[in-house]
Design a protein around this motif. Structure first.
Motif, PDB file in Angstrom:
ATOM      1  N   THR A 149       0.800  -1.233   0.000  1.00  0.00           N
ATOM      2  CA  THR A 149       0.000   0.000   0.000  1.00  0.00           C
ATOM      3  C   THR A 149       0.833   1.283   0.000  1.00  0.00           C
ATOM      4  OG1 THR A 149      -0.076   0.169   2.425  1.00  0.00           O
ATOM      5  CG2 THR A 149      -1.798  -1.155   1.381  1.00  0.00           C
ATOM      6  N   TYR A 150       2.157   1.166   0.082  1.00  0.00           N
ATOM      7  CA  TYR A 150       2.954   2.375   0.282  1.00  0.00           C
ATOM      8  C   TYR A 150       3.447   3.007  -1.009  1.00  0.00           C
ATOM      9  CZ  TYR A 150       2.975   0.811   5.107  1.00  0.00           C
ATOM     10  OH  TYR A 150       2.594   0.412   6.355  1.00  0.00           O
ATOM     11  N   ASP A 151       3.510   4.346  -1.003  1.00  0.00           N
ATOM     12  CA  ASP A 151       4.113   5.046  -2.142  1.00  0.00           C
ATOM     13  C   ASP A 151       5.632   5.108  -1.920  1.00  0.00           C
ATOM     14  OD1 ASP A 151       4.723   7.136  -0.387  1.00  0.00           O
ATOM     15  OD2 ASP A 151       2.936   8.285  -0.928  1.00  0.00           O
ATOM     16  N   GLU A 152       6.313   5.744  -2.855  1.00  0.00           N
ATOM     17  CA  GLU A 152       7.780   5.718  -2.821  1.00  0.00           C
ATOM     18  C   GLU A 152       8.359   6.320  -1.546  1.00  0.00           C
ATOM     19  OE1 GLU A 152      10.204   7.258  -6.277  1.00  0.00           O
ATOM     20  OE2 GLU A 152       8.781   5.869  -7.241  1.00  0.00           O
ATOM     21  N   GLU A 153       7.762   7.426  -1.143  1.00  0.00           N
ATOM     22  CA  GLU A 153       8.250   8.122   0.044  1.00  0.00           C
ATOM     23  C   GLU A 153       8.078   7.251   1.281  1.00  0.00           C
ATOM     24  OE1 GLU A 153       7.140  12.263   2.130  1.00  0.00           O
ATOM     25  OE2 GLU A 153       6.910  12.199  -0.055  1.00  0.00           O
ATOM     26  N   GLU A 154       6.927   6.606   1.365  1.00  0.00           N
ATOM     27  CA  GLU A 154       6.661   5.741   2.516  1.00  0.00           C
ATOM     28  C   GLU A 154       7.598   4.538   2.523  1.00  0.00           C
ATOM     29  OE1 GLU A 154       1.924   6.652   3.185  1.00  0.00           O
ATOM     30  OE2 GLU A 154       2.538   5.368   1.525  1.00  0.00           O
ATOM     31  N   LEU A 155       7.866   4.023   1.326  1.00  0.00           N
ATOM     32  CA  LEU A 155       8.798   2.892   1.252  1.00  0.00           C
ATOM     33  C   LEU A 155      10.191   3.294   1.733  1.00  0.00           C
ATOM     34  CD1 LEU A 155       7.780   1.108  -2.074  1.00  0.00           C
ATOM     35  CD2 LEU A 155       7.550   0.239   0.265  1.00  0.00           C
ATOM     36  N   LEU A 156      10.555   4.560   1.453  1.00  0.00           N
ATOM     37  CA  LEU A 156      11.849   5.051   1.939  1.00  0.00           C
ATOM     38  C   LEU A 156      11.871   5.102   3.462  1.00  0.00           C
ATOM     39  CD1 LEU A 156      12.901   7.930  -0.502  1.00  0.00           C
ATOM     40  CD2 LEU A 156      14.054   5.733  -0.093  1.00  0.00           C
ATOM     41  N   GLU A 157      10.742   5.497   4.026  1.00  0.00           N
ATOM     42  CA  GLU A 157      10.662   5.565   5.480  1.00  0.00           C
ATOM     43  C   GLU A 157      10.795   4.171   6.102  1.00  0.00           C
ATOM     44  OE1 GLU A 157       7.487   8.075   6.819  1.00  0.00           O
ATOM     45  OE2 GLU A 157       7.823   7.491   8.922  1.00  0.00           O
ATOM     46  N   ILE A 158      10.143   3.186   5.458  1.00  0.00           N
ATOM     47  CA  ILE A 158      10.258   1.799   5.926  1.00  0.00           C
ATOM     48  C   ILE A 158      11.714   1.349   5.847  1.00  0.00           C
ATOM     49  CG2 ILE A 158       9.636  -0.610   5.407  1.00  0.00           C
ATOM     50  CD1 ILE A 158       7.175   0.636   6.248  1.00  0.00           C
ATOM     51  N   LYS A 159      12.334   1.695   4.729  1.00  0.00           N
ATOM     52  CA  LYS A 159      13.751   1.314   4.542  1.00  0.00           C
ATOM     53  C   LYS A 159      14.613   1.906   5.640  1.00  0.00           C
ATOM     54  CE  LYS A 159      14.928   0.018  -0.105  1.00  0.00           C
ATOM     55  NZ  LYS A 159      14.697   0.622  -1.423  1.00  0.00           N
ATOM     56  N   TYR A 160      14.335   3.175   5.954  1.00  0.00           N
ATOM     57  CA  TYR A 160      15.090   3.856   6.995  1.00  0.00           C
ATOM     58  C   TYR A 160      14.914   3.139   8.346  1.00  0.00           C
ATOM     59  CZ  TYR A 160      16.101   7.221  10.653  1.00  0.00           C
ATOM     60  OH  TYR A 160      16.571   7.796  11.795  1.00  0.00           O
ATOM     61  N   LEU A 161      13.657   2.841   8.676  1.00  0.00           N
ATOM     62  CA  LEU A 161      13.376   2.185   9.957  1.00  0.00           C
ATOM     63  C   LEU A 161      13.997   0.794  10.013  1.00  0.00           C
ATOM     64  CD1 LEU A 161       9.639   3.121  10.650  1.00  0.00           C
ATOM     65  CD2 LEU A 161      11.646   3.797  11.992  1.00  0.00           C
ATOM     66  N   ALA A 162      13.856   0.053   8.913  1.00  0.00           N
ATOM     67  CA  ALA A 162      14.397  -1.304   8.877  1.00  0.00           C
ATOM     68  C   ALA A 162      15.916  -1.265   9.053  1.00  0.00           C
ATOM     69  CB  ALA A 162      14.013  -1.997   7.576  1.00  0.00           C
ATOM     70  N   ALA A 163      16.568  -0.286   8.406  1.00  0.00           N
ATOM     71  CA  ALA A 163      18.028  -0.174   8.521  1.00  0.00           C
ATOM     72  C   ALA A 163      18.418   0.158   9.963  1.00  0.00           C
ATOM     73  CB  ALA A 163      18.552   0.894   7.560  1.00  0.00           C
ATOM     74  N   LEU A 164      17.640   1.052  10.567  1.00  0.00           N
ATOM     75  CA  LEU A 164      17.903   1.460  11.960  1.00  0.00           C
ATOM     76  C   LEU A 164      17.877   0.248  12.892  1.00  0.00           C
ATOM     77  CD1 LEU A 164      15.933   4.455  13.582  1.00  0.00           C
ATOM     78  CD2 LEU A 164      16.797   2.545  14.901  1.00  0.00           C
ATOM     79  N   TYR A 165      16.821  -0.552  12.763  1.00  0.00           N
ATOM     80  CA  TYR A 165      16.671  -1.681  13.690  1.00  0.00           C
ATOM     81  C   TYR A 165      17.576  -2.854  13.333  1.00  0.00           C
ATOM     82  CZ  TYR A 165      13.069   0.883  16.076  1.00  0.00           C
ATOM     83  OH  TYR A 165      12.425   1.847  16.810  1.00  0.00           O
ATOM     84  N   ARG A 166      17.878  -2.994  12.047  1.00  0.00           N
ATOM     85  CA  ARG A 166      18.817  -4.053  11.640  1.00  0.00           C
ATOM     86  C   ARG A 166      20.203  -3.795  12.214  1.00  0.00           C
ATOM     87  NH1 ARG A 166      16.947  -4.076   5.938  1.00  0.00           N
ATOM     88  NH2 ARG A 166      15.232  -5.553   6.112  1.00  0.00           N
ATOM     89  N   GLU A 167      20.585  -2.537  12.160  1.00  0.00           N
ATOM     90  CA  GLU A 167      21.892  -2.117  12.687  1.00  0.00           C
ATOM     91  C   GLU A 167      22.027  -2.521  14.167  1.00  0.00           C
ATOM     92  OE1 GLU A 167      24.277  -0.361  10.993  1.00  0.00           O
ATOM     93  OE2 GLU A 167      25.583  -0.090  12.757  1.00  0.00           O
ATOM     94  N   ILE A 168      20.928  -2.438  14.894  1.00  0.00           N
ATOM     95  CA  ILE A 168      20.950  -2.810  16.324  1.00  0.00           C
ATOM     96  C   ILE A 168      20.998  -4.327  16.490  1.00  0.00           C
ATOM     97  CG2 ILE A 168      19.657  -2.641  18.500  1.00  0.00           C
ATOM     98  CD1 ILE A 168      18.321  -0.100  17.271  1.00  0.00           C
ATOM     99  N   GLY A 169      20.541  -5.046  15.446  1.00  0.00           N
ATOM    100  CA  GLY A 169      20.610  -6.503  15.502  1.00  0.00           C
ATOM    101  C   GLY A 169      19.265  -7.209  15.353  1.00  0.00           C
ATOM    102  N   TYR A 170      18.209  -6.447  15.129  1.00  0.00           N
ATOM    103  CA  TYR A 170      16.893  -7.071  14.973  1.00  0.00           C
ATOM    104  C   TYR A 170      16.633  -7.429  13.516  1.00  0.00           C
ATOM    105  CZ  TYR A 170      16.134  -5.358  19.676  1.00  0.00           C
ATOM    106  OH  TYR A 170      16.265  -5.110  21.018  1.00  0.00           O
ATOM    107  N   GLU A 171      16.055  -8.599  13.317  1.00  0.00           N
ATOM    108  CA  GLU A 171      15.668  -8.999  11.973  1.00  0.00           C
ATOM    109  C   GLU A 171      14.436  -8.194  11.560  1.00  0.00           C
ATOM    110  OE1 GLU A 171      15.331 -13.090   9.429  1.00  0.00           O
ATOM    111  OE2 GLU A 171      15.970 -13.126  11.504  1.00  0.00           O
TER     112      GLU A 171
END
Ligand code: GTP
Ligand code: MG
Ligand code: ZN
Length: 316
Positions: A133-155
């Protein structure tokens, strides 16, 4: 006899034994677990000992003992601050479903959830649902969040319970495990269970209203046996997790990226607020720790729940 609680509806508990026989059981007397003032003495996932009795020509059970819990996830009651409700116990993996705007999931909520999981030593996985359901901008936000939490060690996995995107990855994490789906009402927990096991046909409902809220369609936690050797607990949508009986000094230990730096702080009991030579504050200044995480940390320390609840648009 012994079995696992699959469901609890008021005063009856559905208990399944090892050989797959299901009994409706009730409790006699009081069960008190040290240190927990919970509204429900027995929860889904509990391993219980029970004896059979005949009740109106029906064979039912009486629960006599709850085996020690390996872990449990609790929710604090919003009104009676000391009351807690055990959502589920004896969980191997807990999946948090996150949506950006339908309904919104804020980082304050994600971080409290992760602190709870860390405190009880339960593996946590973040599922960013509804990516169809997300547009490009929203997908970028998801990417940002996923990268943030991945960096900490969460899948972190971007999924769609509608199109089936990345569901294979979720299933493989669930194999041979007891999993729990959690998150706000309307994020798609029951839809995801249905996608994984279509014959379950769990009730789902569209989100509604100005704030795009879920409708609290699932009203109690229930465990299901899945065909590929997994157990899943579908849970009702929640607004917040209570951080229960945690010392101020302890909170930072449940932020893995803070914990890692703790040894480098000048004071070994550093709360990372305004102590000199604090490695966490330094990392924050160097943008190695996310501001949103630090803000969540301060909110938990200060017990600033008012603010946190307001952000969730929730009124109970
Ligand atoms: N487009 C889209 N819609 C989804 C997706 N997942 C769930 N939905 C829709 O979101 C709405 C809410 O889904 P539910 O499965 O009822 O949500 P829930 O998390 O179980 O909610 P509660 O039981 O209230 O806690 C339904 O209308 C679903 O069809 C998805 O990946 N994409
Ligand atoms: Mg549901
Ligand atoms: Zn520090």
């Amino acid at each position: 006899m012994t079995g696992i609680v699959y469901k609890s509806t008021g005063s009856w508990y559905t208990v399944k034994t090892d050989n797959g026989t299901v009994y409706e059981c009730r409790i006699k007397g009081k069960f008190r677990i040290k240190g927990i003032k919970s509204t429900n003495p027995v929860s889904v996932g509990d391993q219980v000992d029970f004896k059979l009795e005949t009740n109106n020509d029906r064979e039912t059970g009486v629960i006599e003992n709850i085996r020690e819990r390996r872990n449990y996830i609790i929710r604090k009651s919003v009104n009676l601050s000391k009351q807690t409700h055990i959502i589920a116990s004896n969980i191997d993996v807990v999946f948090l479903l996150i949506t950006l705007n339908n309904p919104p999931t804020f980082t304050a909520f994600i971080d409290r959830f992760l602190v709870t999981a860390e405190a009880y030593d339960i593996k946590a996985v973040l599922l960013f649902n509804k990516i169809d359901t997300y547009d490009e901008e929203e997908l970028l936000e998801i990417k940002y969040l996923a990268a943030l939490y991945r960096e900490i060690g969460y899948e972190c996995i971007g999924i769609s319970a509608k199109t089936g995107k990345n569901i294979g990855k979720v299933k493989s994490l669930m194999e041979e495990q007891v999993s729990m789906f959690s998150g706000h009402s309307g994020v798609g927990k029951s839809t995801l269970v249905n996608l994984i096991e279509p014959n379950l046909s769990l009730k789902t409902a569209e989100i509604s209203g100005q704030h795009q809220q879920g409708q609290h369609t699932t009203t109690f936690a229930e465990m299901y046996d899945l065909s590929f050797g997994a157990k899943i607990i579908d849970t009702p949508g929640i607004k917040g997790f209570g951080i229960v009986d945690m010392e101020k000094e302890e909170v930072g230990d449940y932020f893995p990226e803070f914990f890692e730096l703790k040894q480098q702080c000048k004071f070994n009991n550093c709360l990372h607020i305004n102590e000199p030579k604090c490695a966490v504050k330094e990392a924050l200044d160097n943008e190695e720790i996310a501001w949103s995480r630090y803000k969540s940390y301060l909110q938990i320390l200060e017990g600033e729940e008012e603010h946190y609840r307001k952000n969730n648009y929730d009124e109970e």
